[in-house]
Write a protein that holds these residues in place. Structure first.
Motif, mmCIF file in Angstrom:
data_model
loop_
_atom_site.group_PDB
_atom_site.id
_atom_site.type_symbol
_atom_site.label_atom_id
_atom_site.label_comp_id
_atom_site.label_asym_id
_atom_site.label_seq_id
_atom_site.Cartn_x
_atom_site.Cartn_y
_atom_site.Cartn_z
ATOM 1 N N THR A 173 50.727 38.994 46.059
ATOM 2 C CA THR A 173 50.145 39.797 44.983
ATOM 3 C C THR A 173 49.069 39.050 44.194
ATOM 4 O O THR A 173 48.338 39.666 43.414
ATOM 5 N N ALA A 174 48.959 37.748 44.379
ATOM 6 C CA ALA A 174 47.978 36.960 43.630
ATOM 7 C C ALA A 174 46.616 36.910 44.317
ATOM 8 O O ALA A 174 45.689 36.270 43.804
ATOM 9 N N GLY A 175 46.472 37.564 45.471
ATOM 10 C CA GLY A 175 45.199 37.565 46.185
ATOM 11 C C GLY A 175 45.177 36.519 47.294
ATOM 12 O O GLY A 175 45.895 35.511 47.242
ATOM 13 N N ILE A 176 44.351 36.737 48.290
ATOM 14 C CA ILE A 176 44.308 35.885 49.481
ATOM 15 C C ILE A 176 44.085 34.407 49.148
ATOM 16 O O ILE A 176 44.764 33.530 49.696
ATOM 17 N N PRO A 177 43.141 34.040 48.251
ATOM 18 C CA PRO A 177 42.902 32.613 47.979
ATOM 19 C C PRO A 177 44.112 31.867 47.428
ATOM 20 O O PRO A 177 44.141 30.631 47.471
ATOM 21 N N ALA A 178 45.100 32.572 46.906
ATOM 22 C CA ALA A 178 46.294 31.905 46.389
ATOM 23 C C ALA A 178 47.199 31.403 47.514
ATOM 24 O O ALA A 178 48.074 30.562 47.284
ATOM 25 N N TYR A 179 46.968 31.889 48.733
ATOM 26 C CA TYR A 179 47.834 31.540 49.850
ATOM 27 C C TYR A 179 47.067 30.923 51.024
ATOM 28 O O TYR A 179 47.685 30.438 51.979
ATOM 29 N N TYR A 180 45.729 30.949 50.941
ATOM 30 C CA TYR A 180 44.900 30.440 52.031
ATOM 31 C C TYR A 180 43.768 29.583 51.470
ATOM 32 O O TYR A 180 43.242 29.859 50.388
ATOM 33 N N ASP A 181 43.390 28.578 52.235
ATOM 34 C CA ASP A 181 42.201 27.801 51.937
ATOM 35 C C ASP A 181 40.994 28.606 52.419
ATOM 36 O O ASP A 181 40.865 28.888 53.605
ATOM 37 N N VAL A 182 40.122 28.976 51.496
ATOM 38 C CA VAL A 182 38.958 29.797 51.825
ATOM 39 C C VAL A 182 37.676 28.976 51.875
ATOM 40 O O VAL A 182 36.578 29.532 51.874
ATOM 41 N N ALA A 183 37.820 27.650 51.958
ATOM 42 C CA ALA A 183 36.650 26.766 51.932
ATOM 43 C C ALA A 183 35.608 27.121 52.996
ATOM 44 O O ALA A 183 34.406 27.087 52.706
ATOM 45 N N PRO A 184 36.001 27.454 54.238
ATOM 46 C CA PRO A 184 34.977 27.805 55.233
ATOM 47 C C PRO A 184 34.109 28.994 54.813
ATOM 48 O O PRO A 184 32.918 29.043 55.134
ATOM 49 N N LEU A 185 34.688 29.934 54.083
ATOM 50 C CA LEU A 185 33.938 31.106 53.626
ATOM 51 C C LEU A 185 33.102 30.791 52.384
ATOM 52 O O LEU A 185 32.114 31.479 52.113
ATOM 53 N N GLN A 186 33.478 29.771 51.653
ATOM 54 C CA GLN A 186 32.768 29.413 50.417
ATOM 55 C C GLN A 186 31.659 28.389 50.644
ATOM 56 O O GLN A 186 30.746 28.278 49.823
ATOM 57 N N ARG A 187 31.715 27.672 51.765
ATOM 58 C CA ARG A 187 30.807 26.555 51.984
ATOM 59 C C ARG A 187 29.341 26.999 51.939
ATOM 60 O O ARG A 187 28.943 27.946 52.597
ATOM 61 N N GLY A 188 28.535 26.309 51.141
ATOM 62 C CA GLY A 188 27.115 26.588 51.057
ATOM 63 C C GLY A 188 26.763 27.807 50.227
ATOM 64 O O GLY A 188 25.619 28.268 50.244
ATOM 65 N N LYS A 189 27.717 28.324 49.473
ATOM 66 C CA LYS A 189 27.492 29.528 48.676
ATOM 67 C C LYS A 189 27.768 29.244 47.209
ATOM 68 O O LYS A 189 28.660 28.455 46.869
ATOM 69 N N ALA A 190 27.038 29.907 46.363
ATOM 70 C CA ALA A 190 27.279 29.764 44.930
ATOM 71 C C ALA A 190 28.640 30.326 44.554
ATOM 72 O O ALA A 190 29.312 29.824 43.646
ATOM 73 N N SER A 191 29.062 31.374 45.283
ATOM 74 C CA SER A 191 30.365 31.992 45.023
ATOM 75 C C SER A 191 30.780 32.790 46.246
ATOM 76 O O SER A 191 29.959 33.106 47.116
ATOM 77 N N PHE A 192 32.049 33.096 46.317
ATOM 78 C CA PHE A 192 32.562 33.994 47.353
ATOM 79 C C PHE A 192 33.830 34.647 46.824
ATOM 80 O O PHE A 192 34.669 33.979 46.208
ATOM 81 N N GLU A 193 33.966 35.958 47.065
ATOM 82 C CA GLU A 193 35.172 36.649 46.619
ATOM 83 C C GLU A 193 35.547 37.763 47.577
ATOM 84 O O GLU A 193 34.698 38.356 48.250
ATOM 85 N N PHE A 194 36.836 38.012 47.652
ATOM 86 C CA PHE A 194 37.345 39.176 48.353
ATOM 87 C C PHE A 194 37.399 40.343 47.381
ATOM 88 O O PHE A 194 37.801 40.183 46.228
#
Length: 283
Positions: free
Chosen positions: A169-190
């Motif tokens: 219930t806390a959202g995907i980033p609370a349970y997964y490392d999202v670094a590959p999706l964030q790399r090289g970006k100012a921000s990233f969100e689901f």
């Protein structure tokens, strides 16, 4: 006289109810099941079909809480199986009707910028211009769960702590490392949709990209507004989609619609929207 009129109205309401099949279904069936119901009614003009769509998990919860419905179509096999185990279904009616497919859909706006999912596949999500991604909420949407496993399969998510889907219930980033999706970006969100149909609307109006059901991506509106990459079946959680008649609702008209799902006419519509039929393999 008043009593007679009231009784007559009650009897009329009862008769109308007896001629109505109440169907609750996963949102990925929004287009396919609507077409199937129309074809069914042409062959059964005295009947009525009421369709309600939502996330499989939320519908499951509503059924447990007493939602009046006759047939439940889920985007997975887990929720109907739980109902069966709880004695809330007609024995022997739990049946596989299709296997769902996942896509990465991108708007024409992104395609015009050189971000074409048909060419890039999951690598499109690594581009610095992709900073928001529409996905169905995995807490209660099977396509959201499949979307998470798709990202994990291609190394775009890495689990950091175990949790059951319904606990996330806390959202995907609370349970997964999202670094590959964030790399090289100012921000990233689901950006989460309550069901896969709402997720498609978010992709259309907000994020320009989303993890969607093929059956939704093949709708006229989505095909006009963008293109998609079809994920291999082996790349995500398998979406064995099942349906079942709910406890106490095995009436003749309900059984008639239930049986119609296994006809050549219904199968033709399911194939039209990209579903695999039981026993079929992808081309």
């Amino acid at each position: 006289m008043i009593r007679v009129v009231c009784v007559g109205l009650l009897m009329l309401g009862w008769a109308l109810a007896q001629n109505t099949v109440r169907v609750v279904a996963a949102a990925d069936l929004q287009y396919a099941l609507s077409e199937i119901a129309q074809a069914f009614l042409r062959q059964n003009p005295g009947l009525k079909v009421e369709l309600s769509f939502g996330s499989s998990g939320k519908i499951y919860t509503q059924i447990v809480q007493g939602l009046p419905a006759d047939i439940y179509f889920s985007a997975d096999e887990a929720f109907p199986h739980q109902l069966e185990q709880a004695g809330r279904t007609v024995p022997g009616t739990l049946r596989l009707y299709a296997v769902g497919r996942m896509v990465i859909w991108a708007s024409n706006r992104l395609v015009q910028q050189g971000l074409d999912p048909r060419q890039l596949g999951p690598r499109i999500l690594l581009d610095p211009r992709v900073t928001r991604l529409a996905v169905a909420n995995p807490v209660h949407a099977p396509y959201g769960r499949a979307g998470v496993t798709l990202l994990e399969r291609f190394g775009l998510l890495r689990p950091t702590r175990p949790a059951r889907w319904e606990e996330m219930t806390a959202g995907i980033p609370a349970y997964y490392d999202v670094a590959p999706l964030q790399r090289g970006k100012a921000s990233f969100e689901f950006v989460y949709g309550e069901n896969i149909s709402q997720t498609a609307q978010l992709a259309l109006t907000s994020t320009n990209i989303g993890l969607l059901a093929l059956s939704i991506a093949k709708s006229e509106a989505m095909e006009r507004a963008g293109v998609y990459w079809l994920a291999p079946l082996s790349s995500h959680l398998r979406l064995n989609q099942t349906f079942v008649i709910l406890q106490g609702q095995d009436r003749p008209e309900v059984r008639r619609f239930y049986d119609y799902i296994n006809t050549a006419e219904a199968h033709r519509v399911l194939r039209k929207y990209g579903f695999l039929l039981p026993g079929e393999q992808p081309e």
